[in-house]
Design a protein around this motif. Structure first.
Motif, PDB file in Angstrom:
ATOM      1  N   UNK A   1      72.250  54.641  31.358  1.00  0.00           N
ATOM      2  CA  UNK A   1      71.479  53.939  30.326  1.00  0.00           C
ATOM      3  C   UNK A   1      71.842  52.460  30.258  1.00  0.00           C
ATOM      4  N   UNK A   2      73.123  52.150  30.394  1.00  0.00           N
ATOM      5  CA  UNK A   2      73.551  50.745  30.367  1.00  0.00           C
ATOM      6  C   UNK A   2      72.997  50.011  31.577  1.00  0.00           C
ATOM      7  N   UNK A   3      73.058  50.633  32.735  1.00  0.00           N
ATOM      8  CA  UNK A   3      72.504  50.023  33.954  1.00  0.00           C
ATOM      9  C   UNK A   3      71.013  49.766  33.787  1.00  0.00           C
ATOM     10  N   UNK A   4      70.281  50.739  33.289  1.00  0.00           N
ATOM     11  CA  UNK A   4      68.843  50.556  33.058  1.00  0.00           C
ATOM     12  C   UNK A   4      68.586  49.401  32.101  1.00  0.00           C
ATOM     13  N   UNK A   5      69.393  49.302  31.056  1.00  0.00           N
ATOM     14  CA  UNK A   5      69.233  48.218  30.083  1.00  0.00           C
ATOM     15  C   UNK A   5      69.476  46.864  30.748  1.00  0.00           C
ATOM     16  N   UNK A   6      70.507  46.769  31.569  1.00  0.00           N
ATOM     17  CA  UNK A   6      70.796  45.509  32.259  1.00  0.00           C
ATOM     18  C   UNK A   6      69.671  45.140  33.218  1.00  0.00           C
ATOM     19  N   UNK A   7      69.076  46.126  33.884  1.00  0.00           N
ATOM     20  CA  UNK A   7      67.965  45.859  34.797  1.00  0.00           C
ATOM     21  C   UNK A   7      66.743  45.344  34.043  1.00  0.00           C
TER      22      UNK A   7
ATOM     23  N   UNK B   1      81.053  42.411  28.119  1.00  0.00           N
ATOM     24  CA  UNK B   1      82.434  42.457  27.674  1.00  0.00           C
ATOM     25  C   UNK B   1      82.829  43.898  27.338  1.00  0.00           C
ATOM     26  N   UNK B   2      84.022  44.255  27.740  1.00  0.00           N
ATOM     27  CA  UNK B   2      84.602  45.546  27.429  1.00  0.00           C
ATOM     28  C   UNK B   2      85.706  45.270  26.420  1.00  0.00           C
ATOM     29  N   UNK B   3      85.746  45.999  25.326  1.00  0.00           N
ATOM     30  CA  UNK B   3      86.705  45.676  24.270  1.00  0.00           C
ATOM     31  C   UNK B   3      88.034  46.399  24.457  1.00  0.00           C
TER      32      UNK B   3
ATOM     33  N   UNK C   1      87.385  53.663  36.235  1.00  0.00           N
ATOM     34  CA  UNK C   1      86.431  54.291  37.156  1.00  0.00           C
ATOM     35  C   UNK C   1      84.993  54.054  36.681  1.00  0.00           C
ATOM     36  N   UNK C   2      84.730  54.269  35.412  1.00  0.00           N
ATOM     37  CA  UNK C   2      83.372  54.081  34.873  1.00  0.00           C
ATOM     38  C   UNK C   2      82.997  52.604  34.831  1.00  0.00           C
ATOM     39  N   UNK C   3      83.955  51.747  34.506  1.00  0.00           N
ATOM     40  CA  UNK C   3      83.733  50.296  34.492  1.00  0.00           C
ATOM     41  C   UNK C   3      83.313  49.824  35.883  1.00  0.00           C
ATOM     42  N   UNK C   4      84.005  50.320  36.913  1.00  0.00           N
ATOM     43  CA  UNK C   4      83.662  49.945  38.287  1.00  0.00           C
ATOM     44  C   UNK C   4      82.288  50.472  38.688  1.00  0.00           C
ATOM     45  N   UNK C   5      81.924  51.651  38.215  1.00  0.00           N
ATOM     46  CA  UNK C   5      80.564  52.146  38.471  1.00  0.00           C
ATOM     47  C   UNK C   5      79.534  51.184  37.903  1.00  0.00           C
ATOM     48  N   UNK C   6      79.791  50.682  36.720  1.00  0.00           N
ATOM     49  CA  UNK C   6      78.868  49.732  36.100  1.00  0.00           C
ATOM     50  C   UNK C   6      78.826  48.422  36.879  1.00  0.00           C
ATOM     51  N   UNK C   7      79.986  47.894  37.215  1.00  0.00           N
ATOM     52  CA  UNK C   7      80.049  46.624  37.945  1.00  0.00           C
ATOM     53  C   UNK C   7      79.338  46.723  39.292  1.00  0.00           C
ATOM     54  N   UNK C   8      79.438  47.864  39.941  1.00  0.00           N
ATOM     55  CA  UNK C   8      78.843  48.044  41.262  1.00  0.00           C
ATOM     56  C   UNK C   8      77.421  48.591  41.218  1.00  0.00           C
ATOM     57  N   UNK C   9      76.866  48.726  40.045  1.00  0.00           N
ATOM     58  CA  UNK C   9      75.520  49.288  39.917  1.00  0.00           C
ATOM     59  C   UNK C   9      74.462  48.242  40.229  1.00  0.00           C
TER      60      UNK C   9
END
Length: 147
Positions: free
Chosen positions: A55-61, A70-72, A81-89
């Protein structure tokens, strides 16, 4: 995270951020097992966490004007692991990702704490954390020098 225990309601909530699932106690805040109480990594290994990365990736697209995310917290363990998935999406190539100090400011020195937190977000010199994008703030009517 959008939810836990996606296919069952066979768990018991405790009053300390813990749950009992299949007769094992887990904490819904801690990353990993502590003091024989499982954490998010252990629940993830059991496929009991619904992550929000898609959902976050779709929103960024759909919002290419976003240039900073920013990650708090400092991402470690399962969060890294999940942060890297987002960065590499997809759609993440032109986005700067990094951590800012947690809004709870639990371990931040100073008083009043909220003032110290805002100054940390705007002007910190700690390499472990980013500062908020001053140009974006100014474009949106916030003068960082007022803080």
């Amino acid at each position: 995270i959008t939810g836990v225990f996606p296919e069952t309601n066979n768990y018991r909530l405790l009053n300390n951020d813990n749950v009992v699932f299949n007769d094992v106690e887990y904490n819904l805040i801690n990353d990993n097992e502590r003091n024989n109480i499982g954490g998010l990594a252990e629940l993830d290994a059991l496929n009991q966490i619904i992550w929000n990365i898609e959902n976050i990736t779709d929103y960024l697209c759909k919002n290419p004007q976003i240039t900073n995310v920013y990650f708090t917290r400092r991402p470690t363990g399962i969060w890294l692991q999940k942060w890297n998935e987002l960065i590499n999406s997809k759609c993440s190539k032109k986005i700067e990702y990094g951590a800012i100090y947690t809004p709870s400011a639990a371990r931040l020195d100073g008083n009043p704490r909220m003032e110290m937190l805002i100054k940390h977000w705007l002007f910190n010199d700690n390499n472990n954390y980013l500062t908020l994008d001053h140009e974006w703030l100014i474009r949106n009517g916030v003068n960082p020098n007022n803080f």
